[in-house]
Write an enzyme that holds these catalytic residues in place. Structure first.
Site, mmCIF file in Angstrom:
data_model
loop_
_atom_site.group_PDB
_atom_site.id
_atom_site.type_symbol
_atom_site.label_atom_id
_atom_site.label_comp_id
_atom_site.label_asym_id
_atom_site.label_seq_id
_atom_site.Cartn_x
_atom_site.Cartn_y
_atom_site.Cartn_z
ATOM 1 N N HIS A 172 31.452 40.681 48.390
ATOM 2 C CA HIS A 172 30.665 40.221 49.532
ATOM 3 C C HIS A 172 29.865 41.375 50.141
ATOM 4 O O HIS A 172 30.199 42.541 49.927
ATOM 5 C CB HIS A 172 31.578 39.697 50.651
ATOM 6 C CG HIS A 172 32.601 38.709 50.220
ATOM 7 N ND1 HIS A 172 32.298 37.399 49.901
ATOM 8 C CD2 HIS A 172 33.947 38.811 50.066
ATOM 9 C CE1 HIS A 172 33.412 36.754 49.581
ATOM 10 N NE2 HIS A 172 34.425 37.591 49.662
ATOM 11 N N TYR A 190 36.667 27.095 47.076
ATOM 12 C CA TYR A 190 37.795 27.923 47.513
ATOM 13 C C TYR A 190 38.758 27.027 48.283
ATOM 14 O O TYR A 190 38.362 26.399 49.273
ATOM 15 C CB TYR A 190 37.281 29.060 48.405
ATOM 16 C CG TYR A 190 38.313 30.108 48.781
ATOM 17 C CD1 TYR A 190 39.440 30.346 48.001
ATOM 18 C CD2 TYR A 190 38.137 30.887 49.926
ATOM 19 C CE1 TYR A 190 40.364 31.327 48.340
ATOM 20 C CE2 TYR A 190 39.057 31.877 50.272
ATOM 21 C CZ TYR A 190 40.172 32.085 49.480
ATOM 22 O OH TYR A 190 41.097 33.045 49.818
ATOM 23 N N THR A 242 32.196 33.351 54.834
ATOM 24 C CA THR A 242 32.097 32.415 55.955
ATOM 25 C C THR A 242 31.644 33.080 57.253
ATOM 26 O O THR A 242 31.125 32.407 58.127
ATOM 27 C CB THR A 242 33.447 31.721 56.196
ATOM 28 O OG1 THR A 242 34.448 32.715 56.407
ATOM 29 C CG2 THR A 242 33.827 30.837 55.024
ATOM 30 N N HIS A 276 33.048 38.732 42.019
ATOM 31 C CA HIS A 276 33.372 38.197 43.347
ATOM 32 C C HIS A 276 33.448 39.351 44.338
ATOM 33 O O HIS A 276 34.415 40.118 44.367
ATOM 34 C CB HIS A 276 34.687 37.428 43.358
ATOM 35 C CG HIS A 276 34.959 36.749 44.677
ATOM 36 N ND1 HIS A 276 34.609 35.448 44.942
ATOM 37 C CD2 HIS A 276 35.527 37.214 45.823
ATOM 38 C CE1 HIS A 276 34.949 35.132 46.178
ATOM 39 N NE2 HIS A 276 35.509 36.192 46.735
ATOM 40 N N ASN A 315 40.079 39.731 55.875
ATOM 41 C CA ASN A 315 41.267 39.021 56.388
ATOM 42 C C ASN A 315 42.591 39.433 55.759
ATOM 43 O O ASN A 315 43.561 38.677 55.843
ATOM 44 C CB ASN A 315 41.104 37.490 56.222
ATOM 45 C CG ASN A 315 39.920 36.961 56.989
ATOM 46 O OD1 ASN A 315 39.743 37.317 58.148
ATOM 47 N ND2 ASN A 315 39.100 36.151 56.358
ATOM 48 N N ASP A 348 36.657 41.325 45.077
ATOM 49 C CA ASP A 348 36.730 40.746 46.425
ATOM 50 C C ASP A 348 36.451 41.781 47.517
ATOM 51 O O ASP A 348 36.771 41.544 48.683
ATOM 52 C CB ASP A 348 38.063 40.041 46.690
ATOM 53 C CG ASP A 348 37.993 39.136 47.918
ATOM 54 O OD1 ASP A 348 36.901 38.598 48.198
ATOM 55 O OD2 ASP A 348 39.002 38.990 48.626
ATOM 56 N N TYR A 380 36.070 34.896 61.971
ATOM 57 C CA TYR A 380 36.480 36.297 62.070
ATOM 58 C C TYR A 380 35.231 37.170 62.140
ATOM 59 O O TYR A 380 34.141 36.747 61.737
ATOM 60 C CB TYR A 380 37.341 36.713 60.862
ATOM 61 C CG TYR A 380 36.627 36.634 59.526
ATOM 62 C CD1 TYR A 380 35.873 37.711 59.032
ATOM 63 C CD2 TYR A 380 36.693 35.484 58.748
ATOM 64 C CE1 TYR A 380 35.213 37.632 57.815
ATOM 65 C CE2 TYR A 380 36.033 35.396 57.526
ATOM 66 C CZ TYR A 380 35.299 36.471 57.066
ATOM 67 O OH TYR A 380 34.629 36.388 55.863
ATOM 68 N N ARG A 403 28.628 27.709 47.464
ATOM 69 C CA ARG A 403 30.069 27.780 47.691
ATOM 70 C C ARG A 403 30.489 26.781 48.756
ATOM 71 O O ARG A 403 29.865 26.691 49.817
ATOM 72 C CB ARG A 403 30.422 29.188 48.164
ATOM 73 C CG ARG A 403 31.925 29.434 48.256
ATOM 74 C CD ARG A 403 32.194 30.813 48.787
ATOM 75 N NE ARG A 403 33.539 31.259 48.504
ATOM 76 C CZ ARG A 403 34.194 32.139 49.250
ATOM 77 N NH1 ARG A 403 33.622 32.682 50.322
ATOM 78 N NH2 ARG A 403 35.413 32.501 48.943
HETATM 79 C C1 0GY Z 1 37.541 35.896 49.924
HETATM 80 C C2 0GY Z 1 38.639 35.429 50.740
HETATM 81 C C3 0GY Z 1 38.621 35.107 52.049
HETATM 82 C C4 0GY Z 1 37.465 34.954 52.861
HETATM 83 C C5 0GY Z 1 36.334 34.335 52.510
HETATM 84 O O1 0GY Z 1 34.231 33.509 52.916
HETATM 85 C C6 0GY Z 1 35.198 34.052 53.411
HETATM 86 O O2 0GY Z 1 35.281 34.349 54.596
HETATM 87 O O3 0GY Z 1 36.166 33.907 51.278
HETATM 88 C C7 0GY Z 1 39.919 34.867 52.711
HETATM 89 O O4 0GY Z 1 40.015 35.075 53.921
HETATM 90 O O5 0GY Z 1 40.880 34.473 52.002
HETATM 91 O O6 0GY Z 1 37.392 35.519 48.776
HETATM 92 O O7 0GY Z 1 36.771 36.681 50.409
#
Ligand code: 0GY
Length: 317
Positions: A46, A170, A90, A44, A275, A270, A62, A137
């Site tokens: 990004h 999630y 996101t 996990h 955030n 992660d 964000y 997702r």
């Molecule tokens: C994570 C957690 C977060 C964000 C996202 O896709 C995302 O923006 O998953 C969060 O803000 O808790 O797993 O990256």
């Protein structure tokens, strides 16, 4: 231990401005003391932008600092992982270009989880598959996305099932009662991010986490990432007496899940930790959390190697 704001890479390019108060990922992670098993997968993480090549989505909640594929692969090597599973965040909405670019540049050492819209075509899905995407997702965290239409999700699931993809969800623990039946009806494998975000101030033997454990027990197709202690912890990162032991309050929750469902757990850093508001973790310290929650060599190998390979590289490593 914390590197907030100190990273020389902590930029956002392309004319985007980071969300006020944004904490940048930490550029100097310590070397973990945990001996990673060969072939371990960070399941996990990004990539963000860079914004000048892969603009952030207009509908995002964000704006992060950039975190490129090269920077992710450098972290992979530094921590001792062999592979990554890169999850669409996101802030890129359903524009998977940064994800696909990272997958293509990984030399087969990364798989992806994308976000798609209900009108996604079979040709687009096939192209994502060819790049290395193996799941979609659905994000139910209210501060991150507008409410999802479950009919749309069912349509998407119908489209991805023929390729053997799975669904990543999630959500936060307080929302599980309302979503329980819908989630239980998803016919593919389902992976829950970060143990469904339990409130670790509550009792791991209490009703809230009990419902999550029941969800796993009743649905053998459901897996979970026992990740994100830094996000869930209320006691936080300080190492105790100089020991590399942090986020202690999360340990009973994650250990419980690893021990009851050893063949349905995954772990990821992660990175780059979107955030977070109170500290930015040292990813080396995060890795040293693993043997606290997977306490034998056999459990560690299942968590880090066997399970992610079965889900993301079923054709063989
Ligand atoms: C994570 C957690 C977060 C964000 C996202 O896709 C995302 O923006 O998953 C969060 O803000 O808790 O797993 O990256």
């Amino acid at each position: 231990m914390t590197g907030a704001g100190t990273s020389p890479h902590g930029q956002t390019t392309g004319g985007f401005e980071k969300t006020p108060g944004w904490l940048d990922w930490y550029d100097g992670p310590s070397a973990p003391t945990f001996r990673m098993p060969a072939g371990a997968v960070d399941a996990h993480c990004h990539v963000f932008g860079p914004g000048d090549r892969f603009p952030y989505a207009p509908e995002r909640k964000y704006t992060p600092c950039d975190a490129s594929a090269e920077q992710l692969f450098a972290l992979r090597d530094r921590l001792g992982f062999d592979r990554n599973v890169i999850v669409q965040a996101t802030c890129h909405g359903s524009d998977n270009r940064a994800l696909v670019d990272a997958l293509r540049r990984s030399g087969g050492r990364a798989r992806g989880v994308a976000t798609v819209r209900r009108d996604v075509t079979d040709a687009e899905i096939a192209e994502l598959h060819e790049a290395g995407v193996r799941g979609v997702r659905f994000n139910f965290v209210k501060r991150l996305v507008e409410r999802l239409d479950t009919a749309a999700l069912e349509e998407i699931v119908h489209k991805i099932t023929p390729l053997g993809w799975h669904v990543v969800i999630y959500f936060e623990a307080e929302d599980l009662p309302e979503l329980y039946d819908f989630f239980s009806g998803i016919p593919t494998d389902v992976v829950v991010d970060h143990m469904g975000r339990p409130d670790v101030g509550k009792d791991p033997d209490g009703p809230e986490f009990g419902l999550f454990l029941r969800f796993l027990r009743e649905n053998p197709n459901v897996w979970t990432k026992v990740s994100c202690p830094e996000r869930l912890s209320l006691t936080g990162p300080p190492a105790l007496d100089g020991e590399r032991y942090a986020y202690t309050d999360v340990v009973p929750f994650a250990r419980r899940v690893v021990e009851e469902f050893p063949d349905r757990v995954l772990w990821g850093t992660d990175w780059p930790h979107p955030n977070l508001t109170d500290h930015m973790p040292d990813d080396g310290l995060l890795v040293d959390h693993i043997p606290r929650i997977a306490t034998t060599v056999a459990l560690q190998k299942q968590l880090l190697v066997d399970n992610p390979l079965r889900l993301y590289w079923p054709e063989g490593a």
